[in-house]
Design an enzyme around this catalytic site. Structure first.
Site, PDB file in Angstrom:
ATOM      1  N   GLU A   1      14.913  -1.096  -3.831  1.00  0.00           N
ATOM      2  CA  GLU A   1      14.324  -0.976  -2.492  1.00  0.00           C
ATOM      3  C   GLU A   1      14.570  -2.200  -1.626  1.00  0.00           C
ATOM      4  O   GLU A   1      14.384  -2.133  -0.408  1.00  0.00           O
ATOM      5  CB  GLU A   1      12.820  -0.694  -2.597  1.00  0.00           C
ATOM      6  CG  GLU A   1      11.975  -1.838  -3.109  1.00  0.00           C
ATOM      7  CD  GLU A   1      11.884  -1.896  -4.629  1.00  0.00           C
ATOM      8  OE1 GLU A   1      10.964  -2.580  -5.127  1.00  0.00           O
ATOM      9  OE2 GLU A   1      12.716  -1.283  -5.315  1.00  0.00           O
TER      10      GLU A   1
ATOM     11  N   GLY B   1       5.160  -4.099 -10.848  1.00  0.00           N
ATOM     12  CA  GLY B   1       3.833  -4.690 -10.879  1.00  0.00           C
ATOM     13  C   GLY B   1       3.865  -6.035 -11.569  1.00  0.00           C
ATOM     14  O   GLY B   1       4.817  -6.356 -12.279  1.00  0.00           O
TER      15      GLY B   1
ATOM     16  N   LYS C   1       8.101  -5.464   9.049  1.00  0.00           N
ATOM     17  CA  LYS C   1       8.586  -6.061  10.289  1.00  0.00           C
ATOM     18  C   LYS C   1       9.673  -5.216  10.949  1.00  0.00           C
ATOM     19  O   LYS C   1       9.675  -5.054  12.177  1.00  0.00           O
ATOM     20  CB  LYS C   1       9.124  -7.460   9.998  1.00  0.00           C
ATOM     21  CG  LYS C   1       9.533  -8.244  11.232  1.00  0.00           C
ATOM     22  CD  LYS C   1       8.329  -8.715  12.030  1.00  0.00           C
ATOM     23  CE  LYS C   1       7.572  -9.812  11.322  1.00  0.00           C
ATOM     24  NZ  LYS C   1       6.461 -10.351  12.117  1.00  0.00           N
TER      25      LYS C   1
ATOM     26  N   HIS D   1      15.179  -4.006  -8.480  1.00  0.00           N
ATOM     27  CA  HIS D   1      14.491  -3.435  -7.326  1.00  0.00           C
ATOM     28  C   HIS D   1      15.512  -2.864  -6.331  1.00  0.00           C
ATOM     29  O   HIS D   1      16.033  -3.597  -5.492  1.00  0.00           O
ATOM     30  CB  HIS D   1      13.630  -4.506  -6.641  1.00  0.00           C
ATOM     31  CG  HIS D   1      12.403  -4.861  -7.418  1.00  0.00           C
ATOM     32  ND1 HIS D   1      11.225  -4.179  -7.293  1.00  0.00           N
ATOM     33  CD2 HIS D   1      12.193  -5.813  -8.355  1.00  0.00           C
ATOM     34  CE1 HIS D   1      10.318  -4.702  -8.113  1.00  0.00           C
ATOM     35  NE2 HIS D   1      10.885  -5.686  -8.767  1.00  0.00           N
TER      36      HIS D   1
ATOM     37  N   CYS E   1      11.222  -1.468 -12.430  1.00  0.00           N
ATOM     38  CA  CYS E   1      10.668  -2.716 -12.976  1.00  0.00           C
ATOM     39  C   CYS E   1       9.525  -2.413 -13.954  1.00  0.00           C
ATOM     40  O   CYS E   1       9.779  -1.971 -15.065  1.00  0.00           O
ATOM     41  CB  CYS E   1      10.253  -3.650 -11.849  1.00  0.00           C
ATOM     42  SG  CYS E   1      10.087  -5.375 -12.368  1.00  0.00           S
ATOM     43  N   TYR E   2       8.263  -2.623 -13.581  1.00  0.00           N
ATOM     44  CA  TYR E   2       7.162  -2.284 -14.486  1.00  0.00           C
ATOM     45  C   TYR E   2       7.235  -0.800 -14.859  1.00  0.00           C
ATOM     46  O   TYR E   2       6.975  -0.423 -16.007  1.00  0.00           O
ATOM     47  CB  TYR E   2       5.820  -2.600 -13.822  1.00  0.00           C
ATOM     48  CG  TYR E   2       4.613  -2.284 -14.685  1.00  0.00           C
ATOM     49  CD1 TYR E   2       4.127  -3.202 -15.585  1.00  0.00           C
ATOM     50  CD2 TYR E   2       3.967  -1.048 -14.582  1.00  0.00           C
ATOM     51  CE1 TYR E   2       3.019  -2.917 -16.383  1.00  0.00           C
ATOM     52  CE2 TYR E   2       2.866  -0.752 -15.365  1.00  0.00           C
ATOM     53  CZ  TYR E   2       2.391  -1.689 -16.263  1.00  0.00           C
ATOM     54  OH  TYR E   2       1.303  -1.391 -17.051  1.00  0.00           O
TER      55      TYR E   2
ATOM     56  N   ASP F   1       4.178  -8.876  15.826  1.00  0.00           N
ATOM     57  CA  ASP F   1       3.166  -7.966  15.284  1.00  0.00           C
ATOM     58  C   ASP F   1       1.972  -7.791  16.216  1.00  0.00           C
ATOM     59  O   ASP F   1       1.572  -6.667  16.529  1.00  0.00           O
ATOM     60  CB  ASP F   1       2.692  -8.469  13.914  1.00  0.00           C
ATOM     61  CG  ASP F   1       3.838  -8.760  12.974  1.00  0.00           C
ATOM     62  OD1 ASP F   1       4.865  -8.070  13.073  1.00  0.00           O
ATOM     63  OD2 ASP F   1       3.721  -9.680  12.159  1.00  0.00           O
TER      64      ASP F   1
END
Length: 597
Positions: free
Chosen positions: A167, A53, A368, A165, A80-81, A222
């Site tokens: 991810e 965050g 995406k 991170h 992280c946060y 998209d």
């Protein structure tokens, strides 16, 4: 279906974590940070992830979960946060130390989270605060040169945590770490990505029982996939597609999009040629946020004009958009997320329409890479699903504007320090660009590097300079002039005009031609070409090349082509009248966003 629950603290990456967990074969569900522990317990979750965050745990009103979450006796992963939050909750120490953005070398010291992970690997950092002392019963499991407690665990409490991170794709073993957590949770095999398209179609049929959809189509991945989903869900006659030629498309793109969509079998598609209207609405505007808002409002006005002309009843027709998750989160789309930039499909009127249930966005929870997979499942061609992403506002956000030079007061000090610390000849450019640092928006200056130093060496420094100087969020290198200029000139006023649009269209077309001739189009994920009102001589401008690799737009790394290809590009662009320099952007995301505005 039992989920791994993700508590959303406002990270730019919260939904990306959910995406990764689903791709690892586990069902994920994202919930607000203030969700009661009893509500979470009722979901019977396999585990919990505390996302990153933009705030510090020290800030007043910083997001805090229900403390009883830590008593649920299930595995919890902090990121992280979330890493700071676990430390803070159990009595450890956190300090604001040296900031760290982008690549870092991580060394793990063992632990369940790092099974089958190399002892030393690259991870992706994006933080200002650091854990400096652990609570009792916790053990350090990883570190970087800047961050001595980059990972820890408490096996008894089933707590695992990382500063970086995992991810994002640029954390090399990040998916393995998340896979290890999914395994620790016993959640393998609870989700299949192939179900996504069928689920979306089913949801659309439920939501749109008595509604038709007016869809704004750009020809990009998209909106094309959204068009296909809506058509499959409710039928051709109930989906009106409008392709708006805003005049801010690439050279010859309007005709190419019409041909491509017709070949794909889209039937209820119409074209609005509105270039004069869009340029009129952008006249004199220089602020990036104001430009994005003006473009978004112009699209809505065109939609209203066509709906009125066709006699479409607002009570029966709602607006459809091809919004994907990065658009949503960068506009501050969750409770504690910072706004990085206002996407054209997130202007205030659109937000109000969403609140009133007058908008449908089939892809708003997807990235995406997932959108491309869904498009393939629907039978769309690679010509459509494999296209480079192109922003909805088009070249409007690739033409930098300003009424006066954006000067940085301590320019000379920064240039001298960069020369001393990095042995690079640097000039701070008198423009600003949008970036994302620590999950928050930055609007700061780029620094340009001149000289003969190899690009790979400059690239290493490019990752460090924004960490060292708070006023800098990008590093570019001059391709067209290896000398160190005495001065960089700002061209002002610089607004969006027909001439500047045509200049950038030609520059962009020349770059695309070089990519295609050299079979390099798919060697990059996206390649923004930017026109900046700065030059090496008065009243000239520069072209900035921004080739990047990414998977989902949440993170990105700069691409460096061979010297021969870069020389081809620089030569082709320097032939354009009014261009005095060509730069290559070497900045990762973070700290720079993919687009400059």
């Amino acid at each position: 279906m039992r989920p791994i629950v993700i508590l959303d603290f406002g990270s730019q990456f919260a939904h990306l974590i959910g995406n990764r967990i689903r791709r690892l074969g586990a069902y994920s569900e994202i919930v607000p940070v203030d969700t009661a522990a009893e509500t979470i317990k009722a979901l019977n979750p396999h585990g919990i992830i505390l996302s990153g965050g933009p705030q510090s745990v020290f800030e007043k009103n910083s997001p805090q979960p229900d403390a009883a979450v830590f008593d649920l006796d299930i595995p919890i992963l902090g990121i992280c946060y979330g890493h700071h939050l676990i430390t803070h909750h159990f009595g450890g120490n956190i300090e604001s130390l040296q900031k760290e953005y982008g690549e870092a070398e991580f060394a793990h010291l063992g632990g369940d989270l790092f099974t089958d992970v190399a002892e030393i690997s690259t991870v992706w950092m994006n933080h200002g605060d650091s854990v400096t002392a652990l609570p009792e019963g916790f053990e350090i499991t990883g570190k970087t040169d800047i961050c001595p407690i980059a990972a820890y665990e408490n096996q008894e409490k089933k707590l695992y945590s990382v500063q970086f991170h995992p991810e994002v794709t640029h954390s090399v073993y990040g998916m393995q770490m998340l896979d290890n957590f999914v395994t620790l949770c016993g959640a393998k095999g609870t989700w299949n990505v192939e179900r996504a398209a069928d689920q979306i179609i089913s949801d659309l049929q439920q939501k749109l029982q008595d509604k038709n959809v007016f869809l704004l189509v750009s020809g990009g991945v998209d909106s094309s996939v959204a068009f296909a989903l809506l058509t499959k869900a409710i039928g051709v006659e109930r989906v009106f597609g409008l392709f708006v030629d805003s005049g801010l498309l690439r050279k010859n793109e309007a005709a190419q999009v019409e041909t491509m969509l017709a070949a794909a079998g889209f039937q209820n598609l119409h074209v609005a040629r509105e270039s004069e209207y869009f340029l009129e609405k952008l006249a004199g505007i220089t602020d990036p946020e104001a430009k994005r808002t003006a473009i978004g409002n112009a699209f809505l006005e065109v939609k209203r004009k066509w709906a009125s002309k066709l006699g479409l009843d607002d009570a029966k027709w709602i607006l459809g958009q091809g919004t994907i998750y990065p658009d949503h989160i960068e506009t501050g789309g969750s409770a504690h997320a910072s706004k990085i930039k206002t996407h054209h499909n997130r202007v205030p009127e659109i937000e109000q329409m969403i609140a009133e249930g007058r908008i449908v966005e089939p892809l708003a929870d997807f990235y995406k890479d997932e959108v491309r997979d869904i498009g393939r499942k629907l039978g769309l061609s690679e010509q459509i699903v494999g296209r480079h992403p192109f922003p909805g506002p088009g070249l409007g956000v690739r033409i930098l504007c300003q009424t006066e030079p954006n000067l940085l007061q301590n320019t000379e000090e920064i240039e001298v320090r960069i020369k001393s610390e990095f042995a690079l000849h640097a000039k701070v450019l008198p423009v600003r660009s949008v970036g994302v640092q620590g999950d928050a928006r930055s609007y700061r200056h780029p620094v340009a590097i001149f000289g003969d130093k190899p690009l790979n060496e400059i690239l290493t420094s490019a990752g460090k300079i924004p960490n060292a100087y708070t006023d800098i969020n990008r590093v570019v290198v001059a391709l067209s002039d290896n000398q160190h200029p005495q001065e960089i000139f700002a061209k002002t006023p610089a607004t969006i005009t027909n001439d500047r649009v045509a200049l950038l269209q030609e520059a962009d077309a020349r770059i695309r031609d070089i990519l295609e001739v050299n079979d390099l189009y798919h060697a990059v994920w996206q390649f923004p070409v930017i026109l900046a009102p700065v030059g090496l001589v008065p009243n000239t401008e520069s072209i900035i090349l921004r080739p990047i690799l990414s998977e989902n737009a949440m993170t990105a790394t700069a691409v460096i082509f061979s010297p021969e290809i870069l020389q081809q590009m620089a030569t082709a662009l320097m032939e354009l009248e009014g261009i005095s320099c060509v730069f290559l952007d070497l900045t990762s995301k973070p700290p720079g966003t993919i687009e400059w505005e």
